[in-house]
Write an enzyme that holds these catalytic residues in place. Sequence first.
Site, PDB file in Angstrom:
ATOM      1  CB  CYS A   1      68.140  26.125  28.599  1.00 25.93           C
ATOM      2  SG  CYS A   1      69.721  25.952  29.401  1.00 25.93           S
TER       3      CYS A   1
ATOM      4  NE  ARG B   1      61.276  42.689  21.056  1.00 21.65           N
ATOM      5  CZ  ARG B   1      61.502  43.922  21.427  1.00 21.65           C
ATOM      6  NH1 ARG B   1      62.485  44.597  20.881  1.00 21.65           N
ATOM      7  NH2 ARG B   1      60.763  44.522  22.331  1.00 21.65           N
TER       8      ARG B   1
ATOM      9  N   GLY C   1      55.794  36.983  20.829  1.00 27.66           N
ATOM     10  CA  GLY C   1      54.961  36.405  21.878  1.00 27.66           C
ATOM     11  C   GLY C   1      55.214  34.927  22.133  1.00 27.66           C
ATOM     12  CE1 TYR C   2      54.450  31.336  17.817  1.00 28.60           C
ATOM     13  CE2 TYR C   2      55.939  32.914  16.778  1.00 28.60           C
ATOM     14  CZ  TYR C   2      54.823  32.095  16.715  1.00 28.60           C
ATOM     15  OH  TYR C   2      54.089  32.031  15.567  1.00 28.60           O
TER      16      TYR C   2
ATOM     17  CE  LYS D   1      55.057  38.625  27.918  1.00 29.52           C
ATOM     18  NZ  LYS D   1      54.284  39.819  27.677  1.00 29.52           N
TER      19      LYS D   1
ATOM     20  CD  GLU E   1      69.603  25.597  35.570  1.00 27.77           C
ATOM     21  OE1 GLU E   1      69.037  24.497  35.414  1.00 27.77           O
ATOM     22  OE2 GLU E   1      70.665  25.902  35.023  1.00 27.77           O
TER      23      GLU E   1
ATOM     24  CB  SER F   1      69.757  35.696  29.357  1.00 29.62           C
ATOM     25  OG  SER F   1      68.426  35.636  28.906  1.00 29.62           O
TER      26      SER F   1
ATOM     27  CB  SER G   1      56.856  40.786  30.420  1.00 30.29           C
ATOM     28  OG  SER G   1      55.708  41.041  29.704  1.00 30.29           O
TER      29      SER G   1
HETATM   30  N1  ACO Z   1      64.446  43.819  23.611  1.00 28.82           N
HETATM   31  C1  ACO Z   1      63.531  44.291  24.478  1.00 28.82           C
HETATM   32  N2  ACO Z   1      62.495  43.558  24.952  1.00 28.82           N
HETATM   33  C2  ACO Z   1      62.416  42.291  24.540  1.00 28.82           C
HETATM   34  C3  ACO Z   1      63.336  41.718  23.630  1.00 28.82           C
HETATM   35  C4  ACO Z   1      64.386  42.554  23.158  1.00 28.82           C
HETATM   36  N3  ACO Z   1      65.282  42.085  22.276  1.00 28.82           N
HETATM   37  N4  ACO Z   1      62.993  40.445  23.397  1.00 28.82           N
HETATM   38  C5  ACO Z   1      61.893  40.195  24.137  1.00 28.82           C
HETATM   39  N5  ACO Z   1      61.552  41.315  24.822  1.00 28.82           N
HETATM   40  C6  ACO Z   1      60.404  41.479  25.723  1.00 28.82           C
HETATM   41  C7  ACO Z   1      59.151  41.662  24.922  1.00 28.82           C
HETATM   42  O1  ACO Z   1      58.908  43.020  24.674  1.00 28.82           O
HETATM   43  C8  ACO Z   1      58.107  41.038  25.791  1.00 28.82           C
HETATM   44  O2  ACO Z   1      57.663  41.909  26.790  1.00 28.82           O
HETATM   45  P1  ACO Z   1      56.253  42.705  26.676  1.00 28.82           P
HETATM   46  O3  ACO Z   1      55.249  41.734  26.190  1.00 28.82           O
HETATM   47  O4  ACO Z   1      56.019  43.145  28.071  1.00 28.82           O
HETATM   48  O5  ACO Z   1      56.508  43.779  25.707  1.00 28.82           O
HETATM   49  C9  ACO Z   1      58.853  39.935  26.514  1.00 28.82           C
HETATM   50  O6  ACO Z   1      60.224  40.278  26.446  1.00 28.82           O
HETATM   51  C10 ACO Z   1      58.609  38.578  25.929  1.00 28.82           C
HETATM   52  O7  ACO Z   1      58.569  38.667  24.554  1.00 28.82           O
HETATM   53  P2  ACO Z   1      58.240  37.401  23.648  1.00 28.82           P
HETATM   54  O8  ACO Z   1      58.050  37.847  22.245  1.00 28.82           O
HETATM   55  O9  ACO Z   1      57.152  36.597  24.265  1.00 28.82           O
HETATM   56  O10 ACO Z   1      59.608  36.583  23.834  1.00 28.82           O
HETATM   57  P3  ACO Z   1      60.581  35.996  22.727  1.00 28.82           P
HETATM   58  O11 ACO Z   1      59.861  35.036  21.831  1.00 28.82           O
HETATM   59  O12 ACO Z   1      61.328  37.071  22.062  1.00 28.82           O
HETATM   60  O13 ACO Z   1      61.531  35.119  23.653  1.00 28.82           O
HETATM   61  C11 ACO Z   1      63.450  34.786  24.993  1.00 28.82           C
HETATM   62  C12 ACO Z   1      62.159  35.588  24.816  1.00 28.82           C
HETATM   63  C13 ACO Z   1      63.109  33.287  25.043  1.00 28.82           C
HETATM   64  C14 ACO Z   1      64.130  35.170  26.279  1.00 28.82           C
HETATM   65  C15 ACO Z   1      64.329  35.089  23.746  1.00 28.82           C
HETATM   66  O14 ACO Z   1      64.743  36.424  23.803  1.00 28.82           O
HETATM   67  C16 ACO Z   1      65.549  34.210  23.618  1.00 28.82           C
HETATM   68  O15 ACO Z   1      65.469  33.071  23.173  1.00 28.82           O
HETATM   69  N6  ACO Z   1      66.736  34.748  23.982  1.00 28.82           N
HETATM   70  C17 ACO Z   1      67.998  34.047  23.869  1.00 28.82           C
HETATM   71  C18 ACO Z   1      68.112  32.938  24.892  1.00 28.82           C
HETATM   72  C19 ACO Z   1      67.849  33.427  26.300  1.00 28.82           C
HETATM   73  O16 ACO Z   1      68.380  34.445  26.725  1.00 28.82           O
HETATM   74  N7  ACO Z   1      67.009  32.664  27.029  1.00 28.82           N
HETATM   75  C20 ACO Z   1      66.706  32.932  28.425  1.00 28.82           C
HETATM   76  C21 ACO Z   1      67.819  32.478  29.283  1.00 28.82           C
HETATM   77  S1  ACO Z   1      67.377  32.316  30.957  1.00 28.82           S
HETATM   78  C22 ACO Z   1      66.997  30.661  31.132  1.00 28.82           C
HETATM   79  O17 ACO Z   1      67.335  29.906  30.251  1.00 28.82           O
HETATM   80  C23 ACO Z   1      66.280  30.160  32.328  1.00 28.82           C
END
Ligand code: ACO
Length: 462
Positions: A317, A326, A328-329, A331, A351, A355, A364
């Site tokens: 997870c 949003r 960059g954390y 990534k 895994e 989502s 990305s």
């Molecule tokens: N809408 C559109 N694009 C988004 C969004 C959003 N709400 N959030 C992130 N992105 C895109 C970003 O634009 C970026 O892409 P880009 O650099 O090509 O523009 C990319 O996703 C990563 O962005 P970050 O800022 O590095 O990611 P962030 O810190 O927001 O974390 C994460 C991403 C961990 C998936 C976060 O959204 C989160 O915690 N979500 C809830 C939990 C979840 O869904 N986790 C993943 C489950 S799958 C698994 O656990 C294996």
Amino acid sequence: MTEEIDGRETICDSVGSLVEGCRLPVKMRSSEDDWPLAEIISMRECKGHMLYYIHYVDYNKRLDEWVTEDRLDTRKVQFPRRDASGGGTTGVSTPKKQTAATHQNASSRPSSPVNSEMVNGNAVLAAALQKKISRKRKVTSASVDEDSQQEAPKDSVGTPRLTGSMVTHSNDVVTRMKNVEMIELGVNRIRPWYFSPYPQELVNLPCIYICEFCLKYRKSRKCLERHLTKCNLRHPPGNEIYRKDSISFFEIDGRKNRVYAQNLCLLAKLFLDHKTLFYDTDPFLFYIMTDLDDRGFHIVGYFSKEKESSQDYNVACILTMPPYQRKGYGKLLIEFSYELSKFEGKTGSPEKPLSDLGLLSYRSYWAQTILDILVNVKPTGENEKPQITINEICELTSIKKEDVISTLQNLNLINYYKGQYIITINHETVTNHMKAMEKRKIRIDPKCLHWTPKDWSKRAKW
Ligand code: ACO
Ligand code: ZN
């Protein structure tokens, strides 16, 4: 209640006839003019008014919300089909009679655009699939313990019950609904996205107060303040295995720090939908990313990882806390997970299922990482084209082969030319890639990682 329009009895325009399972256009909170199709998941009366818990059919569940009846367009209701056991037909059923006296007449309500899509095939298919894969596991609430230990809840025979890692979740109404109104974590107040089994006595409160360092939860700010006078943690437990500038990573063993790991899972579940909480954290390691200031190491996000994965998963997870999203954390967490795999000399993959936001972030990350390799491959000799194999890309990045291939396909870089597959990158792709990489200000520096992988298979017991 039915209405007479043009002399004929038509659609039932009354909130009184609504039942759980009805689908109708609902005005979205986040937008002025959007009336997407939504399904009523639950209904309750509050101070003489009905409230409806609705799910927007084509949208992620984090947008689900309680709405008042003025946001429902009852002119376009699809009633749930009666099932066979009810002896009904398979068609659209007739609405129930209005029962509660508190229901208001719908005529003064604003209406949705008339041509909205009424039936959604994808959603139906997704729901059917979800039902098929959902496991019949009951999610029970964690126990609340005023201080010291918050141990894993036990079942009636005394064995530790589920918590910790997460699996594809069940589909029952309770776990489909958000149950926590608000949490306070450090300086942030965060509105949860999904259900999490916090103790029943806490979920009815307007806010749950969580210690940002040990992640224990309290029912009021006063209780939290009392806890903070005793809690001397200013960082997650476990070993700090990485630090560069203000970013650190702590490695936590789910067996050695069970209470912390369970509290982390409870917190994470508020933002992870497609997983069900398991109470057995022993087989997992947790990597907590923090941001340091003069008050301590503040949790930014984390990922969990199986100590041994038969399917080459390097992340179970992953979560960025909403106030940090949003930026960059996400990534950075992903980059760190692959850095660990590089140290292990393995390829890995997250895994499944991912989502929606997980998939976006991984796609990305994969695209940028692979393009970075491709644009930097040097030709082996003069007049030679640069060459690299897919296996070499996997070795350099620790990204699993199938993810490399799907990324190259998604980017449309693979072409068939003179009997073989070749990768062609045009100038535009290179420029776009350069621009995207400039935006990735914070990066993982492998020199700052102080970590030796353990071979868990050689241990008698984790
Ligand atoms: N809408 C559109 N694009 C988004 C969004 C959003 N709400 N959030 C992130 N992105 C895109 C970003 O634009 C970026 O892409 P880009 O650099 O090509 O523009 C990319 O996703 C990563 O962005 P970050 O800022 O590095 O990611 P962030 O810190 O927001 O974390 C994460 C991403 C961990 C998936 C976060 O959204 C989160 O915690 N979500 C809830 C939990 C979840 O869904 N986790 C993943 C489950 S799958 C698994 O656990 C294996
Ligand atoms: Zn604490």
